[in-house]
Design an enzyme around this catalytic site. Structure first.
Site, mmCIF file in Angstrom:
data_model
loop_
_atom_site.group_PDB
_atom_site.id
_atom_site.type_symbol
_atom_site.label_atom_id
_atom_site.label_comp_id
_atom_site.label_asym_id
_atom_site.label_seq_id
_atom_site.Cartn_x
_atom_site.Cartn_y
_atom_site.Cartn_z
ATOM 1 N N LYS A 1 3.824 -15.410 2.267
ATOM 2 C CA LYS A 1 3.764 -16.066 1.018
ATOM 3 C C LYS A 1 5.478 -16.371 0.571
ATOM 4 O O LYS A 1 5.706 -15.886 -0.259
ATOM 5 C CB LYS A 1 2.998 -15.452 -0.109
ATOM 6 N N ASP B 1 -10.799 -9.260 7.523
ATOM 7 C CA ASP B 1 -12.208 -9.218 6.787
ATOM 8 C C ASP B 1 -12.873 -10.770 6.887
ATOM 9 O O ASP B 1 -14.097 -10.777 7.074
ATOM 10 C CB ASP B 1 -12.263 -8.542 5.431
ATOM 11 N N ASP C 1 -2.407 -17.692 1.944
ATOM 12 C CA ASP C 1 -3.618 -18.506 1.391
ATOM 13 C C ASP C 1 -4.396 -19.598 2.271
ATOM 14 O O ASP C 1 -5.729 -19.696 2.339
ATOM 15 C CB ASP C 1 -3.533 -18.643 -0.231
ATOM 16 N N TYR D 1 0.897 -1.177 0.129
ATOM 17 C CA TYR D 1 -0.081 -0.029 -0.059
ATOM 18 C C TYR D 1 0.969 1.150 -0.110
ATOM 19 O O TYR D 1 0.239 2.374 -0.398
ATOM 20 C CB TYR D 1 -0.985 -0.091 1.242
ATOM 21 N N ASP E 1 -5.072 -7.072 5.585
ATOM 22 C CA ASP E 1 -6.345 -6.368 5.372
ATOM 23 C C ASP E 1 -7.535 -7.377 4.826
ATOM 24 O O ASP E 1 -8.419 -7.359 5.213
ATOM 25 C CB ASP E 1 -5.996 -5.470 3.953
#
Length: 369
Positions: free
Chosen positions: A193, A254, A226, A142, A250
């Protein structure tokens, strides 16, 4: 009582409505002699663009810097979809995080007993759920440079976002996660990852080194991000403290939010480093967005915003007993059947935003009676 200085940034959409319910709670805490607050208001997001042409003015940033803590409602909405990328509503929030040095985002995912059946998962998977997601907030994709869209010689376009992390950025967020876990179960899971991303390789190396050097008595698990998303849906209670980078944090927070029944239930804290005086910059906000489709209709759930105040009591003001009191009042209100539309069972009557705020205040009064 110490008089704490709070900056309130209601923002856009449902932000002003949920902030109004927090102000009810702030008023009651003062009247009851539990905590006293001096509050200021300012603009952030789309409303600031409308008033000043930017999503956050220098004056508002200065007020945030001077406050003991900042409470923010929500930013954004389709009204500002066509503004320049550089002044989009979310840029105000990103500037607050960056300029105040708010590198550690704490997002609890708690399933209240009365809401276990509101989750998308079976009760046995979420009942008693209590996860703390620790998200690095001022680095990663970001904020990395270059961040651009360029036109190629053949007329097509190429977009670039850059994932960048340094050793120091990873070390400090790892310390936050381990320190929190030490007060909980002593277990940390680190999500990245490393199988396909060099930033993930460094993340894993640094978190491992911090663990071995300072927290070897605690449990550390590495999990690919993941797979972590899948595990949160498959068996969420296997996690306690989950630390991860800005992008994955992020997304994963959620996912965890929906395990609890509604995005309207979950608060968050964004914290800076502790200074020489033992204080830190901090911003508290609900995880949910501005929900412009229900703005102004007395439908929004204010519990995430009220829970954000509870986090401020705990992390900025050292008022753990007051935070427990407010968290308990939320639990009581839900146990007594208070529901907004997003968490109400089909066929049951739901409270409006103001009604839910009143229910929490009533539960507070009952707890101290």
């Amino acid at each position: 009582m110490t008089n704490y200085k709070l900056l309130l940034l209601p923002g856009d959409g449902i932000g002003p409505e949920v902030m109004a319910e927090v102000e009810k709670v702030i008023g009651f805490l003062g009247q009851a002699g539990i905590a006293a607050f001096e509050t200021e208001h300012d603009l952030v997001g789309g409303c600031a663009i409308d008033a000043h042409g930017v999503a956050l003015t220098d004056a508002a940033l200065a007020r945030a810097d001077a406050a003991d803590a900042v409470l923010l409602g929500a930013v954004g909405g389709p009204k500002w979809a066509e503004v320049a990328y550089e002044i989009r509503p979310e840029s105000g929030l990103l500037r607050l995080r960056k300029d105040l040095g708010l590198f550690a985002n704490l997002r609890p995912a708690i399933c209240y007993p009365a809401l276990a059946d509101a989750s998308a998962l079976k009760r046995e998977l979420v009942e008693g759920l209590d996860i703390m997601i620790v998200r690095e907030l001022t680095g990663g994709v970001y904020f990395g440079e270059p961040k651009e869209i360029t036109t190629l010689p053949d007329g097509s376009k190429r977009a670039v976002d850059t994932q960048v992390y340094t050793t120091g950025e990873i070390e400090r967020i790892a310390h936050v996660a381990f320190d929190l876990a030490r007060k909980r179960s002593g277990r940390v899971a680190s999500a990245e990852k490393h199988n396909v991303m060099k930033s993930g390789v460094l993340w894993k190396e640094v978190v491992t080194r911090v663990h071995q050097a300072d927290y070897a008595d605690m449990a550390l698990e590495h999990v690919l991000a993941d797979n972590c998303a899948m595990q949160l849906v498959r068996r969420p209670k296997q996690y306690d403290v989950l630390v991860t980078d800005n992008l994955f944090g992020d997304v994963l927070s959620d996912v965890a939010a929906m395990l609890t029944g509604s995005l309207g239930m979950l608060p968050s804290a964004s914290l800076g480093a502790v200074d020489a005086k033992g204080s830190r910059k901090a911003l508290y906000e609900p995880v949910h967005g501005s929900a412009p489709d229900i703005a102004g209709r007395d439908l929004a759930n204010p519990l995430a915003m009220i829970g954000s105040l509870a986090m401020a009591l705990r992390y900025s003001f050292g008022l753990g007993e007051a935070a427990d009191l407010l968290d308990g009042a939320i639990t009581d209100a839900l146990a007594n059947g208070a529901r907004t539309r997003d968490i109400a069972a089909e066929g049951t009557q739901a409270l409006g935003t103001a009604g839910m705020g009143d229910a929490v205040v009533a539960a507070l009064k009952a707890r101290i009676a």
